[in-house]
Scaffold this motif. Sequence first.
Motif, PDB file in Angstrom:
ATOM      1  N   LEU A 107       0.754  -1.092   0.000  1.00 18.38           N
ATOM      2  CA  LEU A 107       0.177   0.006   0.111  1.00 18.38           C
ATOM      3  C   LEU A 107       0.978   1.137   0.051  1.00 18.38           C
ATOM      4  O   LEU A 107       0.539   2.369  -0.623  1.00 18.38           O
ATOM      5  CB  LEU A 107      -0.985  -0.018   1.305  1.00 18.38           C
ATOM      6  CG  LEU A 107      -2.049  -1.023   1.253  1.00 18.38           C
ATOM      7  CD1 LEU A 107      -2.598  -0.878   2.552  1.00 18.38           C
ATOM      8  CD2 LEU A 107      -3.004  -0.747   0.246  1.00 18.38           C
ATOM      9  N   SER A 108       1.842   1.218   0.711  1.00 17.87           N
ATOM     10  CA  SER A 108       2.889   2.306   0.550  1.00 17.87           C
ATOM     11  C   SER A 108       3.357   2.676  -0.576  1.00 17.87           C
ATOM     12  O   SER A 108       3.400   3.854  -0.985  1.00 17.87           O
ATOM     13  CB  SER A 108       4.201   2.235   1.960  1.00 17.87           C
ATOM     14  OG  SER A 108       3.413   2.084   2.875  1.00 17.87           O
ATOM     15  N   PHE A 158      -7.408   5.485  -1.737  1.00 16.51           N
ATOM     16  CA  PHE A 158      -7.694   4.280  -0.957  1.00 16.51           C
ATOM     17  C   PHE A 158      -6.423   3.769  -0.289  1.00 16.51           C
ATOM     18  O   PHE A 158      -6.508   3.132   0.692  1.00 16.51           O
ATOM     19  CB  PHE A 158      -8.042   3.389  -2.201  1.00 16.51           C
ATOM     20  CG  PHE A 158      -8.089   1.871  -2.002  1.00 16.51           C
ATOM     21  CD1 PHE A 158      -9.016   1.532  -1.186  1.00 16.51           C
ATOM     22  CD2 PHE A 158      -6.975   1.134  -2.035  1.00 16.51           C
ATOM     23  CE1 PHE A 158      -9.301  -0.067  -0.868  1.00 16.51           C
ATOM     24  CE2 PHE A 158      -6.885  -0.354  -1.559  1.00 16.51           C
ATOM     25  CZ  PHE A 158      -8.248  -0.697  -0.914  1.00 16.51           C
ATOM     26  N   ALA A 159      -5.334   3.815  -1.015  1.00 17.97           N
ATOM     27  CA  ALA A 159      -3.975   3.245  -0.388  1.00 17.97           C
ATOM     28  C   ALA A 159      -3.882   4.118   0.913  1.00 17.97           C
ATOM     29  O   ALA A 159      -3.432   3.433   1.890  1.00 17.97           O
ATOM     30  CB  ALA A 159      -3.015   3.602  -1.236  1.00 17.97           C
ATOM     31  N   LEU A 203      -3.814   2.306   4.512  1.00 23.66           N
ATOM     32  CA  LEU A 203      -2.812   2.254   5.543  1.00 23.66           C
ATOM     33  C   LEU A 203      -3.050   2.768   6.948  1.00 23.66           C
ATOM     34  O   LEU A 203      -2.394   2.140   7.773  1.00 23.66           O
ATOM     35  CB  LEU A 203      -1.577   3.353   4.852  1.00 23.66           C
ATOM     36  CG  LEU A 203      -0.605   2.607   3.694  1.00 23.66           C
ATOM     37  CD1 LEU A 203       0.365   3.840   3.267  1.00 23.66           C
ATOM     38  CD2 LEU A 203       0.200   1.675   4.341  1.00 23.66           C
ATOM     39  N   SER A 204      -3.767   3.580   6.902  1.00 28.09           N
ATOM     40  CA  SER A 204      -4.078   4.187   8.345  1.00 28.09           C
ATOM     41  C   SER A 204      -5.128   3.355   8.859  1.00 28.09           C
ATOM     42  O   SER A 204      -5.497   3.508  10.222  1.00 28.09           O
ATOM     43  CB  SER A 204      -4.696   5.875   8.156  1.00 28.09           C
ATOM     44  OG  SER A 204      -6.024   5.603   7.467  1.00 28.09           O
ATOM     45  N   THR A 205      -5.842   2.165   8.462  1.00 27.82           N
ATOM     46  CA  THR A 205      -6.713   1.322   8.883  1.00 27.82           C
ATOM     47  C   THR A 205      -6.464   0.093   9.420  1.00 27.82           C
ATOM     48  O   THR A 205      -6.954  -0.626  10.015  1.00 27.82           O
ATOM     49  CB  THR A 205      -8.252   1.542   8.351  1.00 27.82           C
ATOM     50  OG1 THR A 205      -7.913   1.140   7.022  1.00 27.82           O
ATOM     51  CG2 THR A 205      -8.797   3.004   8.445  1.00 27.82           C
ATOM     52  N   GLY A 211      -5.486  -2.814  -3.367  1.00 24.93           N
ATOM     53  CA  GLY A 211      -4.487  -1.725  -3.572  1.00 24.93           C
ATOM     54  C   GLY A 211      -3.695  -2.092  -5.072  1.00 24.93           C
ATOM     55  O   GLY A 211      -3.532  -1.161  -5.723  1.00 24.93           O
ATOM     56  N   THR A 212      -3.729  -3.374  -5.138  1.00 26.28           N
ATOM     57  CA  THR A 212      -2.771  -3.908  -6.490  1.00 26.28           C
ATOM     58  C   THR A 212      -3.788  -3.715  -7.661  1.00 26.28           C
ATOM     59  O   THR A 212      -2.993  -3.256  -8.485  1.00 26.28           O
ATOM     60  CB  THR A 212      -2.240  -5.377  -6.065  1.00 26.28           C
ATOM     61  OG1 THR A 212      -1.568  -5.484  -4.747  1.00 26.28           O
ATOM     62  CG2 THR A 212      -1.684  -5.863  -7.349  1.00 26.28           C
TER      63      THR A 212
END
Length: 447
Positions: A67-68, A123-124, A128-130, A151-152
């Motif tokens: 995701l990063s 979305f990414a 990342l935050s959740t 994400g991919t």
Amino acid sequence: MNAIEPLRERLLEWWQRIRSNLFAIPAIFVIAGVVLGVIANVLDQRVGPEGVDYLLPATLAGGRAVLSTVAGATITVAALVFSITAVTVQLASSQYSPRVLQGFLQDPFHRVVIGVVTGTFTFALVSLSTVGRRADVPESSVAAAWATTLGTVFGIASIVAIVAFIDHVIRRIRVDDMIRRLTRSTAAGMRHAFEAQEEGSDPIDEPIPTGGEKYVIRSEESGWVRNLRPRRLVGLLPPGSVARLDIGVGDHVSEGDRLVTVWSEGDGGPVDVSSSWVEIGSTRILANDPGFGIRQLVDVALRALSPGINDPATAADVLRHLVEPLRIALAGPDRSQVIRDDRGVRLLMPLVPDQADYVRAAFSEIRLAAAGQLLVVKAFVEAIGSLLEYLGEQGAGHREAPLRQQLRLMLEDIEERGMRAEDKRNLDRSLRRYGFEWPEPEASGGV
């Protein structure tokens, strides 16, 4: 008047604003990215990858890494998309005309691509935050399959979108593609303008009142007149009154400018003359203003004929494309200049453009700039000849006068500038093809 009609027109105006707004569609994608990011986290926490074979078996650490990467790559791609859009707008403005920018900004493909990229980044970021908020989930467990898979997929979609975007921009800034799009839009606007004519329309055959003025309706805002609804204005006027519409679609008005002059048999003005009969906006639009489309095409031709660009082939191409919207205008009904109702109200509209106005708008300025360009003159003659042939086939010979006038003026301009005999013989082929002849020196009539 149908009670639903004002609501329908208001919805159409709202939709036009959405279509011309670069922010609206990307904003929808950003909201969708936030929602999908939250949903992916809920699925990872409550459902997991069990029983779903197509999910990527990602651990929390692996999911964060993917995701990063997606977030970092997509924000870089977003900057690239914005840069390409800005360069495209700049090129279109300098090469063609600032007025053609509206078509570029209204291109839905641009906004969808920007939306896909910004939505993927959102979305990414949300994922990342959740992801992995539960403290009891170890880093090595497969607990981020849904977020990583989505994400991919979105990251790959962004890459495909940017490749398609670059291909789309390269094709869109080509002059032939741009002229073709402008022609289609102008033809559609011209068709709409003539289809919206009043039944049993007639020209002004009575004097416009010059005395006894009772009141003037003035503009409450500044901008371009985008649309007029004369039938609605007639319904707002008092019985027995005569009004003259002092503006036309495509005119620019300032606050306080005269819109309508009214002569009334009564002592007062209309009870309520709201602005619902006129639409004024910050820019011109093609939907109800085909003259704006002709203006853009003529601007492209004039810019091509300027010494700084010197591209007569583009000007000739514009002349060939102007034939399509002009055919619609020349074959259309006479423009309505008077509207009456059963209450004795008459609305006079002397500024409504007719077929001759559109012909002059299309050819006059190009004629003045192109008399020394043989390629453009030949295209000019062929465009006039094609339109005259079309009028003959349609049995509309009474519409030929403005076309023949433009041709005569072009040939007279050539004579005054002293075109060489060899070049004139080259032009003779196009003239003979349509049965045209060089005007006599003393002639002042049509060709």
